[in-house]
Structures are given as C-alpha cells and as structure tokens.
Design an enzyme around this catalytic site. Structure first.
Site, mmCIF file in Angstrom:
data_model
loop_
_atom_site.group_PDB
_atom_site.id
_atom_site.type_symbol
_atom_site.label_atom_id
_atom_site.label_comp_id
_atom_site.label_asym_id
_atom_site.label_seq_id
_atom_site.Cartn_x
_atom_site.Cartn_y
_atom_site.Cartn_z
ATOM 1 N N HIS B 317 -1.208 -2.788 -1.506
ATOM 2 C CA HIS B 317 -2.584 -3.300 -2.031
ATOM 3 C C HIS B 317 -3.409 -2.692 -0.754
ATOM 4 C CE1 HIS B 317 -0.734 -5.543 -4.969
ATOM 5 N NE2 HIS B 317 -1.710 -5.372 -5.368
ATOM 6 N N GLY B 318 -3.153 -2.484 0.576
ATOM 7 C CA GLY B 318 -4.021 -2.038 1.495
ATOM 8 C C GLY B 318 -3.600 -1.954 2.923
#
Lengths: 367, 466
Positions: B317-318
């Site tokens: 997600h990041g």
C-alpha cells in the site's frame, strides 16, 4: 418493465445525455472572466512538446474544461443546494450563512503570518517612525461577531489581538472590537460599511488626540453590491447596498494617487466609475492603490496622518478628514516598504497602522 | 486522468465509446489499447514507456515459459520474468524508502532519490505477475498476440486503482466478448453509482479530514470523528473506483470480479479481508500464501506465512513504515483469530461486530498517517494522548456539519439500500415505478456529480502512494 426495454431506455438516456453535454462543451464559446467568482477563467492551453511531456498540458486542460463547463454558475448553485439540503452540510466551499450574512470559516491562527506582518511593521517603524506617534489597531473579521454566536468555529480573537499587539511593542494599540456588530459589515462581503463606522473613526482619532465632526450626508449607490463571498458561496444571495458619506470637507478634498506606473495622478475619494465595475467596494479611494494623498483645503490647523492599511482602510480614511489637513494612505501590498521615503512625508505626522485580522493572518502580500 | 473529472466524463469517455462501438470487432482491442495508452499518458506521459517495456518483457517471457521443454527451464524463465517485473516496482516505489532507512540506520549519507511513482504501477505489476505465474502453472496458454496482452495490462477502467484483474479471469473475453444493451445498462448503473460514491460521499467526507488536519482546536471527539470519516472516505472512494471500473468493464464486454462486498458488516477481521479489496487479498492468497503452504502447516510455519503475507500486504500500500505497521496490525489480529478468537467471536454477533469495527477504525488511523510517528500520534489521539480535551467547539460543529452525511455513508455501506431495492423490485405493484425511478435517480446522481465537479470541489486521488 421488460428488462430489455429498461436496458435500452437506460443506454439511450445516458448516451443522449453524455453526447449532448459533450457537444455543448465543444460548442459553447469560452468566457474569460467569472463575474460571480471575480477571477479569470482558465483558457484552452497551447500545445507544446514541453507541456505535453511534463504533464503540464493535461493539468491546464483539466482546469480549462472545469472552468468553461456549460452553465457552470447554475451547476455551482445546485451543488450548494445539494450540500446543504441533501448532505446536511452547514458550510459550503468554506463559507457559512448566519444572521443574513455569508462569512468565511477561518478559525486557525497562523502565527508565522503574524510574525511576517509584525516584521514588516517593525521595519517601517525602525526605519521611518522613531520620532512619530505611532498607533496600531486591528479590524476583526465579521466572524468575531458571527461565528461563535451561531455555533461555527471561531478564531480566538482576543488571543490573536494580544499576540499581534505584543509583536509591535512600539505602537500604541487602540481597541475597536467592542464598537463592531454584525450590522456594521456587508452581508455578502468581508468589508465593513462606511456609514456604520463613524464611531470607530471617532475613537481612533480621539486616541490620536483629534476630534472629528459628524455632519455627513448619506448617499446610496444605485447598483446592487454582490460582495466577494456571494460568488464563492454560489447560492441564492440577496445583494447589499453600498452607502457612502459626504460633507463639504470630503467634497472639497484634493486627492492624488500614484498609479501602477509610479506616476502621480489626480484621483477621488469616491470613484463612481469603479462602482459600476466588478467590485463596487473599490469605489472607496479607487481600490488598490499603493499611496493615496488626501488634502483638506478647509483645515484650520496643519496636522497630518499617515494611514497604513488594507482594503478596510479605504472606506474609513475619508472619515478622518475633518481632523487632519492631509492624510496619506499607504498600502504596502503594492509598494515595497524600503521605497516609502520617496513617496511619503512622515515628518510630524500621526501614524496609524489599521489592518484586518484576515490580512494579518494571511500576510504574505505585505511587502 | 481521473474518472471523477469533467475531462474524463464529457471529453474522453464519449469519444472512446463512439470509437469503440464504431470499430469492427477485430479492431476493438486495438481501440481499447490506444485509448488506454492515451488515458495513462494523459497524466504520466513518460511512464507509459515503462508500462510498454514491462508488457513487451512479459510477452516474450510468457512465450518462453510456455515453450520451455523442461520444468527447470520454465522455472528459470519465470524467475527472470518475476525479478524483471518486480524490479520496476522496487525501484520506482521502494528505492527511496530503502535509501532513506539505510541512511537512518547506518548514518552513511546517501543522496535522496526523489523518484516519482508511476500511477497504477502496483496494480499493473501484480496483474502481469499473475499472468506469468498462471502461464508457468499451465493454467492459461501464453498470449501470442501482443495487442491482446497489452490490452489486458493497460485496460484503462482498472489501470490506476484496480481491481487487480487476473489474466485467466478475462483471457476468453479478451479474444471474444459480447456486447448487449443489458450489460451496457448494468455497466452504466454501476459506473454512476461508483461515481456518486466517490464524488458526493468520499470527497465530501475528505473535506472533514482536511479540516481535522488543519484544526488548532483538537479533542478526543474530533479524533474519533476523523477516524470514522476517514474509514468511510477510504471505503467509498476505493469501492467507488472499483464500481466505476467494473461498470466500464461491463460496457466494454468484460466481467471483472467484485472487489468489495460490504466489508463493514464483517464479524471478524478475517471476514473483513474477505470483503475488502478482494482482488488484492486473493492475489496474495494465491500467489504468496498458498505456495508457502497456506494454513496446512505446523503452527510456527503458519504464523510465519501469515507474517510474510501481511507484511507484504501492508508494504504494497505504500513505501512507509505506517503501511508496514498497518499490515502487521492485521497479522497480529488475524493470527489471534485463527488460533484463539474464532469461537469466542461466533458466540455474540453484536460483540463480534463491535470488535471488528473498532479495530478496523484503529487500523485506518495507522493507515492515514504519513509515517509511523504520525500513525502513533493519530491512534494516541483517539485515547486522549497528550492531554487533549474530550470535546472541542470545532469537533461539536463538525459533528453537526457532517452528521447527516456520516449517517448516509454508514447506511450506504450496508446491504440495506440494495435489499430495499430488491424488495421493491420484486413486488408487482412497485416494480415498474422502481425501474423508472432508477433511471431518474441515476440521471440525478450524474447531474449532481457534474455540479460538484464543475464547482471545483475537493477531489483528491488517494492512490498516489499505492
């Protein structure tokens, strides 16, 4: 309904809608300016290789398609209605309505901005004004009387004013907050009404040792005034009326101003040509001017005032005229403080810094 | 280009629909490929070459994997293909993060990389990987037509925000698909509902989140209001995007799998992940968890497998520690659920739902931070850390300001509206009026969305870190 028939109707309705709007987007002529929002609208960007490669073209094109969308003002009004009536929002685009006013939510104190303003004011004081009587006053935004009373987030104005006054310790602070109520401001605009602030002018002048006369005639402008918030709010808005005060002193005043080329030109206290333009409030001292000089030929004593101000100062400046032989109105958003000596004579003058909370809290424009 | 923009709705989409449906069948994929490349290049002109390079690379290796005579050769080609594909993701998404942490740990200074992350790279990289692995496993034949493979990878409806469509799920439709008024009508409905979820609900909830970040009048109540609104914003934004992707896919004759199925009605966090971002969860299940042995292993190995999957899920997600923490947060609770909590949670539906919603909300506070420190601070704020007051004037105001919307969003996140629709539709007396009302309501949603977009209202793109 038969499933196939329903599907055909659905497809037909949305195909027609999408294509019609697309054709309108392409066919409607572009406009350059939004009167309601008081801003220039994005235009079709020029295609260049550099813009295409950097992605700048796509960003500019997106702004263009949004700004030039057909019937945009009507759609913005629909959006306001939906936000309030369907989504139950109390504010829209950062604006709220209360007591017939539109006002901007602005509860956060921005101390670095206050520091910037104070640094500029102290520079002016230390450079030009160490021998003058220097006063400082703050015009509270109309949220001072509207926000907290109506349950909206409000800035701690007392704390704001205390902090700001402490940051300019060489200036004598004059409090005017208790003189202001909601009716002293325009309903659709941020500014105060000239006809309702004679008491403010009187108090400021008294603290500077000057008595003013109040023999004004009230004049009403015959154009509706849609203030700066009217367009931003984009809802059904009742316009304000601008009133302006005159007397012999004001009528006989000699006004000159430095234009944007640095040339001294003749001007007027009330510019009725400006009143017909997009922002009628600019009729007061012709709006954005770096240095305006108002001379009072009827004055019996030679006493001068230098007023450092933002746009609130435009409408109050004429009210000081009965007490002074000359008023120099300075807006350091349009002139570098370092160049003031060439345009302003500070010798023996009373000096008043009069600024609104909204500018002090967002003061980068002060130079 | 964002779906929720005037440019997409009234310039790009009508033109694409005309070109696509006017094109003869053999050229439909070419049209889709060209408009998809234009769609991607619109915001990321340079990055389109990276995507094209990845496509060509995997096209070649897909064929090599299939044609390899021995299992060992297949494995080598697959390994090269996976490493090659992942290296793009690792460089563009994670290199800066690794360098930053290397500097922090060792004290050896290294220049900041400042590499721009190509939008959608995480989504299309996972799609490509699924293709190569499925070819290796013999589940699908390698695609010999590079136009078809490129169309699959770059298909604009799911390119920048998912769902992660597996090649094997659409392989047949890439070659032959049918179009009908029925599927177009379903697609239009799905697209407009998704657009409404994104623009009317998620974006407006996002304004509250912006107000929270800007406030100087913080309180425990404001933290909780933010937590609820952020959680709902993410759901309506992400599921709205998925709805739009699925709807557009339907119009073009594709059936993409569902990506969200009312995740907030879950009775455990395990169930939540079977309902939330289903395409990502099932991707990790099929390509990481199962190949490691899944749950048919001894407990220590099971825990290790879960750790790896949730570490990777968070990191996907990041490239920030808060996303890793977010993944590991689920690792802890899903492990506890697998080992101890399944039976207790089954005893009381109400308690199970409260438990699930409470920890989902906490998890999204970790997710919403810009880094681990901010994540801890946000979670701490929920419990009054730092001596903040219980309530504040601004929190009370924002509660009144967003209360109606929060209620609409909560109800909209449950199956209730759908059930009411199905009920009214099933009754003879109301069925006709429901059909008419449905078309009118969809049109009103589209006009409302247009009004919000024309106003230039807050319209964030939340997946720039994905």
């Amino acid at each position: 309904m038969n499933n196939r028939l329903k599907s055909i109707i659905t497809v037909a309705v949305f195909a027609v809608f999408l294509l019609s709007v697309s054709v309108l987007c392409l066919a409607m002529p572009d406009t350059t300016h939004s009167d309601s929002e008081r801003r220039e609208l994005a235009q079709l960007p020029k295609v260049t290789t550099q813009k295409l490669v950097s992605g700048e073209f796509s960003k500019e094109f997106e702004s263009y398609t949004t700004d030039q969308f057909p019937f945009r003002d009507a759609l913005r009004s629909i959006k306001t209605l939906l936000a309030h009536k369907v989504l139950g929002k109390l504010d829209n685009n950062g604006l709220f309505t209360a007591d017939g006013h539109i006002s901007k939510l602005d509860a956060a104190i921005n101390e670095p901005m206050m520091d910037h303003a104070a640094e500029r004011f102290n520079y002016i004081y230390n450079t030009y004004l160490t021998d003058n009587n220097v006063y400082f006053s703050i015009v509270p935004d109309k949220n001072y009387v509207l926000a907290k009373a109506n349950g909206f987030p409000a800035m701690n104005y007392e704390s704001f004013i205390d902090k700001m006054a402490q940051k300019v310790p060489n200036m004598k602070y004059i409090d005017i907050c208790d003189l202001l109520s909601a009716t002293d401001y325009y309903n659709t605009d941020t500014h105060w009404r000239q006809e309702n602030i004679t008491d403010v002018a009187t108090r400021l002048a008294r603290h500077m040792g000057v008595n003013l006369t109040h023999d004004y005639t009230e004049n009403t402008l015959d154009v509706p005034f849609y203030g700066v918030y009217a367009g931003q709010y984009a809802g059904g808005v009742v316009p304000d009326t601008i009133k302006y005060l005159t007397n012999d002193t004001i009528n006989n005043a000699k006004v000159s101003a430095y234009n944007d080329k640095g040339m001294l030109v003749e001007s007027s206290i009330y510019n009725l040509e400006k009143a017909k333009e997009k922002d009628p409030y600019e009729m007061f001292l012709s709006g954005t001017m770096a240095v305006v000089t108002i001379e009072n030929p009827n004055a019996t004593l030679k006493r001068e005032l230098v007023l450092f101000r933002d746009s609130y100062g435009s409408s109050i400046a004429p009210l000081f005229l009965s007490g002074y032989s000359k008023i120099t109105v300075v807006d350091t958003r349009y002139i570098q403080s370092e160049y003031l000596k060439a345009f302003v004579d500070f010798d023996g003058a009373d000096v008043l810094f009069l600024y609104s909370t909204s500018l002090l809290n967002n003061s980068l424009a002060i130079r | 280009m964002l779906f929720s923009s005037i440019t997409f709705l009234y310039y790009f989409l009508p033109l694409v629909l005309i070109l696509y449906f006017a094109a003869p069948k053999p050229l439909k994929n070419v049209v889709l490929l060209l408009v998809s490349l234009f769609f991607y290049a619109w915001g990321e002109p340079k990055c389109v070459f990276l995507m094209l390079g990845t496509i060509i690379f995997n096209y070649v290796f897909g064929i090599l994997i299939e044609k390899a005579k021995t299992q060992q050769a297949k494995k080598i080609y697959l390994t090269i293909s996976v490493i090659g594909t992942l290296s793009g993701l690792l460089y563009f998404k994670y290199a800066g993060f690794f360098v930053e942490n290397f500097t922090a740990i060792t004290g050896i200074s290294a220049p900041a990389l400042n590499i721009a992350l190509p939008i959608g790279i995480s989504f299309y990289t996972f799609q490509i990987l699924s293709y190569s692995v499925d070819v290796y496993r013999g589940e699908v034949p390698a695609q010999k037509n590079i136009i078809t493979l490129a169309t699959y990878i770059s298909l604009f409806p799911q390119l920048i925000a998912g769902p992660i469509v597996r090649y094997k799920d659409v392989a047949a439709q890439l070659v032959k698909r049918s179009h009908s008024f029925e599927s177009a009508s379903i697609g239009i409905r799905r697209f407009i509902v998704g657009l409404g979820k994104k623009v009317l609900i998620a974006n407006t909830l996002g304004e509250l989140c912006q107000a929270f970040y800007a406030t100087q009048d913080t309180s425990v109540m404001f933290y909780w209001l933010f937590a609820v609104c952020f959680t709902l914003q993410i759901y309506f934004d992400f599921s709205g995007y998925s709805d739009m992707a699925i709807g557009l896919g339907k119009i073009f004759g594709f059936d993409f799998l569902e990506n969200f199925r009312y995740p907030f009605i879950s009775k455990s966090l395990s169930e939540f992940w079977r309902r939330w971002h289903i395409s990502l969860g099932s991707w990790f299940r099929d390509y990481v968890y199962f190949p490691m042995g899944g749950s048919r292993v001894k407990k220590p190995k099971l825990i290790f497998n879960l750790f790896v999957v949730w570490f990777l899920t968070g990191f996907w997600h990041g490239a920030e520690w808060n996303f890793v923490l977010w993944g590991l947060f689920f690792f802890v609770f899903l492990t506890l659920e697998k080992l101890f909590l399944t039976k207790p949670l089954e005893k009381s539906k109400i308690l199970a739902r409260i438990y699930t919603l409470f920890f989902i909300t906490i998890s999204f506070m970790i997710f919403s931070g810009n880094n681990a420190q901010e994540a801890f601070s946000l979670v701490g704020g929920l419990f009054g850390a730092g001596g903040i007051p219980l309530t504040s004037a601004e929190a009370l105001y924002q509660l009144r300001n967003y209360g109606v919307l929060v209620i609409i969003a909560i109800v909209g996140a449950t199956p209730l509206p759908s059930k009411i629709y199905q009920y009214l539709k099933s009754k003879k007396a109301t069925s006709f009026f429901v059909d008419i009302a449905e078309i009118i309501i969809l049109l009103l949603i589209l006009i409302s969305v247009t009004a919000f977009l024309a106003d230039g209202s807050f319209n964030p793109f939340l997946y720039f870190r994905f």
